[in-house]
Write a protein that holds these residues in place. Structure first.
Motif, PDB file in Angstrom:
ATOM      1  N   TYR A  26       0.838  -1.102   0.001  1.00 11.96           N
ATOM      2  CA  TYR A  26       0.193   0.118  -0.005  1.00 11.96           C
ATOM      3  C   TYR A  26       0.874   1.100   0.065  1.00 11.96           C
ATOM      4  CZ  TYR A  26       0.916   0.730   4.854  1.00 11.96           C
ATOM      5  OH  TYR A  26       1.160   1.142   6.024  1.00 11.96           O
ATOM      6  N   GLN A  62       9.607   2.058   9.371  1.00 14.18           N
ATOM      7  CA  GLN A  62       8.183   2.386   9.613  1.00 14.18           C
ATOM      8  C   GLN A  62       7.708   2.492  10.857  1.00 14.18           C
ATOM      9  OE1 GLN A  62       6.060   3.256   6.959  1.00 14.18           O
ATOM     10  NE2 GLN A  62       7.839   3.250   5.629  1.00 14.18           N
ATOM     11  N   SER A  63       6.668   1.815  11.451  1.00 12.47           N
ATOM     12  CA  SER A  63       6.253   2.276  12.720  1.00 12.47           C
ATOM     13  C   SER A  63       7.159   1.821  13.801  1.00 12.47           C
ATOM     14  CB  SER A  63       4.855   1.393  12.823  1.00 12.47           C
ATOM     15  OG  SER A  63       3.981   1.847  12.219  1.00 12.47           O
ATOM     16  N   PHE A  94      -3.824  -1.064  12.771  1.00 10.04           N
ATOM     17  CA  PHE A  94      -3.040   0.232  12.961  1.00 10.04           C
ATOM     18  C   PHE A  94      -3.653   1.354  12.339  1.00 10.04           C
ATOM     19  CE2 PHE A  94      -0.878   0.671   8.940  1.00 10.04           C
ATOM     20  CZ  PHE A  94      -0.847  -0.608   8.470  1.00 10.04           C
ATOM     21  N   ASN A 113      -2.015   4.710  14.089  1.00 12.31           N
ATOM     22  CA  ASN A 113      -1.342   5.689  13.451  1.00 12.31           C
ATOM     23  C   ASN A 113      -2.047   7.107  13.972  1.00 12.31           C
ATOM     24  OD1 ASN A 113      -0.175   4.005  11.804  1.00 12.31           O
ATOM     25  ND2 ASN A 113      -1.132   4.546   9.763  1.00 12.31           N
ATOM     26  N   GLU A 157       4.989   7.166   0.314  1.00 11.62           N
ATOM     27  CA  GLU A 157       3.953   7.311   1.418  1.00 11.62           C
ATOM     28  C   GLU A 157       3.183   8.605   1.363  1.00 11.62           C
ATOM     29  OE1 GLU A 157       4.714   6.256   5.465  1.00 11.62           O
ATOM     30  OE2 GLU A 157       2.674   6.089   5.993  1.00 11.62           O
ATOM     31  N   ASN A 164      -4.325   8.535   6.352  1.00 10.07           N
ATOM     32  CA  ASN A 164      -3.415   9.396   7.322  1.00 10.07           C
ATOM     33  C   ASN A 164      -4.016  10.704   7.499  1.00 10.07           C
ATOM     34  OD1 ASN A 164      -2.166   7.254   8.646  1.00 10.07           O
ATOM     35  ND2 ASN A 164      -0.462   7.421   7.363  1.00 10.07           N
ATOM     36  N   TYR A 188       5.513  12.892   9.652  1.00 10.57           N
ATOM     37  CA  TYR A 188       5.071  11.455   9.970  1.00 10.57           C
ATOM     38  C   TYR A 188       5.745  10.766   8.806  1.00 10.57           C
ATOM     39  CZ  TYR A 188       2.219   7.551  10.427  1.00 10.57           C
ATOM     40  OH  TYR A 188       1.787   6.208  10.545  1.00 10.57           O
ATOM     41  N   CYS A 192       8.619   7.933   9.457  1.00  7.50           N
ATOM     42  CA  CYS A 192       8.341   6.267   9.040  1.00  7.50           C
ATOM     43  C   CYS A 192       9.260   6.055   8.081  1.00  7.50           C
ATOM     44  CB  CYS A 192       6.938   6.154   8.598  1.00  7.50           C
ATOM     45  SG  CYS A 192       5.716   6.494   9.724  1.00  7.50           S
ATOM     46  N   TYR A 240      -0.799  -3.719  17.604  1.00  2.00           N
ATOM     47  CA  TYR A 240      -1.916  -3.456  17.613  1.00  2.00           C
ATOM     48  C   TYR A 240      -3.196  -4.742  17.728  1.00  2.00           C
ATOM     49  CZ  TYR A 240       1.278  -0.921  14.242  1.00  2.00           C
ATOM     50  OH  TYR A 240       2.231  -0.495  14.053  1.00  2.00           O
ATOM     51  N   GLY A 257       6.804  -3.116  12.235  1.00  2.00           N
ATOM     52  CA  GLY A 257       6.677  -2.118  11.186  1.00  2.00           C
ATOM     53  C   GLY A 257       6.492  -2.523   9.993  1.00  2.00           C
ATOM     54  N   VAL A 258       5.744  -1.948   9.055  1.00  6.49           N
ATOM     55  CA  VAL A 258       5.208  -2.584   7.963  1.00  6.49           C
ATOM     56  C   VAL A 258       6.490  -2.767   6.921  1.00  6.49           C
ATOM     57  CG1 VAL A 258       2.621  -2.089   7.761  1.00  6.49           C
ATOM     58  CG2 VAL A 258       4.252  -0.462   6.782  1.00  6.49           C
TER      59      VAL A 258
HETATM   60  N1  GLN Z   1       3.833   4.532   7.524  1.00  6.54           N
HETATM   61  C1  GLN Z   1       3.026   3.539   7.755  1.00  6.54           C
HETATM   62  C2  GLN Z   1       1.490   3.988   7.839  1.00  6.54           C
HETATM   63  O1  GLN Z   1       1.124   4.926   8.243  1.00  6.54           O
HETATM   64  C3  GLN Z   1       3.226   2.772   9.247  1.00  6.54           C
HETATM   65  C4  GLN Z   1       2.452   1.607   9.600  1.00  6.54           C
HETATM   66  C5  GLN Z   1       3.233   0.540  10.110  1.00  6.54           C
HETATM   67  O2  GLN Z   1       4.356   0.455  10.070  1.00  6.54           O
HETATM   68  N2  GLN Z   1       2.450  -0.368  10.798  1.00  6.54           N
HETATM   69  O3  GLN Z   1       0.745   3.330   6.931  1.00  6.54           O
END
Ligand code: GLN
Length: 304
Positions: A26, A62-63, A94, A113, A157, A164, A188, A192, A240, A257-258
């Protein structure tokens, strides 16, 4: 304990099990990673380090970066922070918007998020140049000047951040976002996009295992009581709607993190970072969770 040998045994055992799940798509740039990457790094508070596989290759954390954003905001705001974000598990994905309306724009916790976006809003209010100062904070607490944002990932992103943006707009309507939405979203997405190796992650987050002081740099990041609180939030909210499963199987505070990374902390002992890009349905690294389950079971090092 012969950790090096243990890592090899874990890798062999896992190679016999299918790596289910999919690389995140995504955020378009995240698709370009090799799904077979597999890295582990363990750092102990008495300064031992053990690496395995792709532990020295950078990936998008990422997260996992939300933990450092929380640490910096906690340092700046102290307990005032909790007026704007809660400390309860969400039990939701999340990026879910559902609770946010019922709970009038106050996110359940700083790792979904919505909560991380509030933390970013606080940092945008508090810092003159949030992007630069956050990077300096990350480099300082890790003792590593090589850490940087990945502008390709941040841009990718940013161009697809509709959800977001929806979170920010909804929270702004409740008065829980004070700055310009574009500025918070931009910060943000940079946050990430930070790229780190497993080794850099384990060493950078080691202060969480050592009562707030990084044993590598001797730098105090937070007070002991603040560190305890961050670990508690990682335990309850770091995965989550899979936080229960992670506690059940691994039994340590952790954050995923994703990009396929996970950091886990054994307070008083070690931090361990793993990386395997394929994610399960909850957006957490499928194999990363298995590595940690094997590791804490074999080493009998869960907090439970
Ligand atoms: N940057 C990603 C987002 O906002 C972070 C999500 C994640 O790592 N779980 O979707």
């Amino acid at each position: 304990m012969d950790y090096q040998r243990l890592f090899s045994e874990i890798a062999i055992e896992l190679s016999e099990i299918d790596d289910l799940g999919n690389v995140a798509s995504y955020i378009p740039e995240l698709q370009n990673v090799d799904p077979k990457k597999f890295g582990i790094h363990l750092s102990t508070i008495d300064r031992q380090d053990y690496s395995f596989g792709d532990a020295h290759e950078k990936f998008s954390i990422q997260s996992i970066a939300k933990v450092l954003a929380l640490a910096l905001a906690f340092e700046l705001e102290d307990d005032q922070l909790w007026d704007r974000v809660g400390v309860e598990p969400s039990g939701s994905p999340f990026n879910s918007l559902v609770q946010l309306e019922y709970e009038k724009g106050i996110p359940r916790n700083p790792f979904i998020n919505a909560g991380a976006l509030v933390i970013c809003d606080i940092l945008v209010s508090r810092l003159n140049n949030p992007q630069q100062e956050f990077l300096e904070f990350t480099r300082k607490i890790s003792g590593n000047s090589q850490i940087d944002y990945c502008s390709r990932i941040a841009e990718s992103e940013r161009l697809t951040s509709f959800r977001n943006a929806a979170h920010l707009n909804l929270m702004k309507s409740y008065g829980n976002i004070q700055n310009d939405i574009e500025a918070v979203l931009d910060f943000y997405c940079h946050l990430c996009s930070i790229a780190m190796t497993c080794k850099e992650l384990a060493q950078g987050y080691l202060f969480l295992a050592a009562n707030g002081v990084n044993p590598i740099t001797n730098e105090r990041v937070l007070r002991g009581s603040q560190t305890k609180r961050i670990n508690a939030i990682m335990q309850l909210c770091g995965f989550y709607d899979e936080a229960g499963e992670f506690a059940f199987k691994v039994g340590l505070p952790g954050k995923s993190g994703v990009g396929g990374g996970i950091i886990a902390i054994y307070p008083g002992h070690y931090s361990i970072a793993v990386w395997s890009p394929k994610l399960n349905k909850k957006g957490n690294s499928y194999r990363g969770m298995q590595i940690l389950e094997f590791f804490t079971t074999r080493t009998k090092s869960s907090i439970f």
